[in-house]
Enzyme design. Structure first.
Site, PDB file in Angstrom:
ATOM      1  N   LEU A  96       0.815  -1.153   0.121  1.00  0.00           N
ATOM      2  CA  LEU A  96       0.019   0.043  -0.082  1.00  0.00           C
ATOM      3  C   LEU A  96       0.693   1.325  -0.002  1.00  0.00           C
ATOM      4  O   LEU A  96       0.396   2.401  -0.722  1.00  0.00           O
ATOM      5  CB  LEU A  96      -0.710   0.173   1.229  1.00  0.00           C
ATOM      6  CG  LEU A  96      -2.098   1.114   1.207  1.00  0.00           C
ATOM      7  CD1 LEU A  96      -3.109   1.153   0.039  1.00  0.00           C
ATOM      8  CD2 LEU A  96      -2.923   0.903   2.360  1.00  0.00           C
ATOM      9  N   TYR A  97       2.080   1.370   0.643  1.00  0.00           N
ATOM     10  CA  TYR A  97       2.812   2.542   0.401  1.00  0.00           C
ATOM     11  C   TYR A  97       3.082   2.624  -0.872  1.00  0.00           C
ATOM     12  O   TYR A  97       3.388   4.034  -1.203  1.00  0.00           O
ATOM     13  CB  TYR A  97       4.332   1.834   1.327  1.00  0.00           C
ATOM     14  CG  TYR A  97       5.319   3.129   1.111  1.00  0.00           C
ATOM     15  CD1 TYR A  97       5.370   4.333   1.936  1.00  0.00           C
ATOM     16  CD2 TYR A  97       6.428   2.909   0.380  1.00  0.00           C
ATOM     17  CE1 TYR A  97       6.070   5.471   1.801  1.00  0.00           C
ATOM     18  CE2 TYR A  97       7.275   3.947   0.061  1.00  0.00           C
ATOM     19  CZ  TYR A  97       7.298   5.138   0.749  1.00  0.00           C
ATOM     20  OH  TYR A  97       8.238   6.274   0.767  1.00  0.00           O
ATOM     21  N   SER A  98       3.496   1.807  -1.822  1.00  0.00           N
ATOM     22  CA  SER A  98       3.727   2.252  -3.095  1.00  0.00           C
ATOM     23  C   SER A  98       2.541   2.768  -3.767  1.00  0.00           C
ATOM     24  O   SER A  98       2.772   3.787  -4.321  1.00  0.00           O
ATOM     25  CB  SER A  98       3.884   0.779  -3.782  1.00  0.00           C
ATOM     26  OG  SER A  98       4.097   0.844  -5.221  1.00  0.00           O
ATOM     27  N   THR A 100       0.315   4.652  -2.079  1.00  0.00           N
ATOM     28  CA  THR A 100       0.472   6.095  -1.881  1.00  0.00           C
ATOM     29  C   THR A 100       1.305   6.944  -2.453  1.00  0.00           C
ATOM     30  O   THR A 100       1.163   8.246  -2.588  1.00  0.00           O
ATOM     31  CB  THR A 100       0.546   6.070  -0.381  1.00  0.00           C
ATOM     32  OG1 THR A 100       1.889   5.896   0.118  1.00  0.00           O
ATOM     33  CG2 THR A 100      -0.568   5.299   0.493  1.00  0.00           C
TER      34      THR A 100
END
Length: 181
Positions: A96-98, A100
């Site tokens: 999920l960081y990717s 964002t």
């Protein structure tokens, strides 16, 4: 130097910071959206509350800062820097960081289009692996990966914001020499 703490994903905190800075210096020339964090693991094991916090910090936070700063930056013909990541240029399975950071890349281009005629500069800086506490929860930076220093990223940001009038650096992707992904 001034340090102000707050929640990047809370519009009242962001508005208060911009007001405080403008109140102290009378103007605003540059904003740098660099708040962000990641969760270890993948979407399969992330806590939804932690996911929400990450999206609010990594995506809404920069958007709120831009929203609050734009009236001042239009007056000063200032600059906006959004710190993304190499993770925003390639997919990382279940990360999920990717997602964002893809959003941060999109935000930078969206804002650039919004303010180009106002002569406000917008730069996305997308570093690769940086040796910072970001990696602490993951047992340190990837063992085989070379790393950048935070100072090198800061130098790239300064390069972008210190361009002469009429020059706008829009997108800087930087990796340590030897980083493959």
């Amino acid at each position: 130097m001034l340090t102000i703490t707050g929640d990047a994903g809370d519009e009242s905190h962001v508005a208060a910071v911009v007001r405080q800075v403008v109140g102290l210096w009378g103007r605003l020339d540059t904003v740098i959206a660099n708040a962000g964090f990641s969760l270890p693991g993948t979407l399969e094991d992330h806590d939804p509350a932690a996911m929400r916090a990450m999206v609010l910090t990594n995506v809404l936070g920069p958007a709120l800062l831009v929203r609050e700063a734009l009236p001042h930056l239009r007056k000063s013909k200032g600059r906006i820097v959004i710190v993304g990541s190499v993770a925003g240029t390639r997919n990382t399975p279940g990360n999920l960081y990717s997602v964002t950071k893809w959003a941060a890349h999109a935000l930078a281009e969206n804002v650039r289009l919004l303010v180009a005629e106002d002569r406000v500069g917008v730069t996305l800086v997308a570093p690769g692996v940086v040796d910072t506490p970001f990696w602490d929860e993951r047992g340190g930076s990837p063992a085989a990966a070379p790393t950048l220093t935070a100072e090198k990223v800061a130098e790239a940001i300064l390069f972008a914001v210190n361009q002469p009038e009429g020059v706008d650096i829009n997108h800087l992707v930087m990796r340590p020499a030897g980083q493959v992904n």
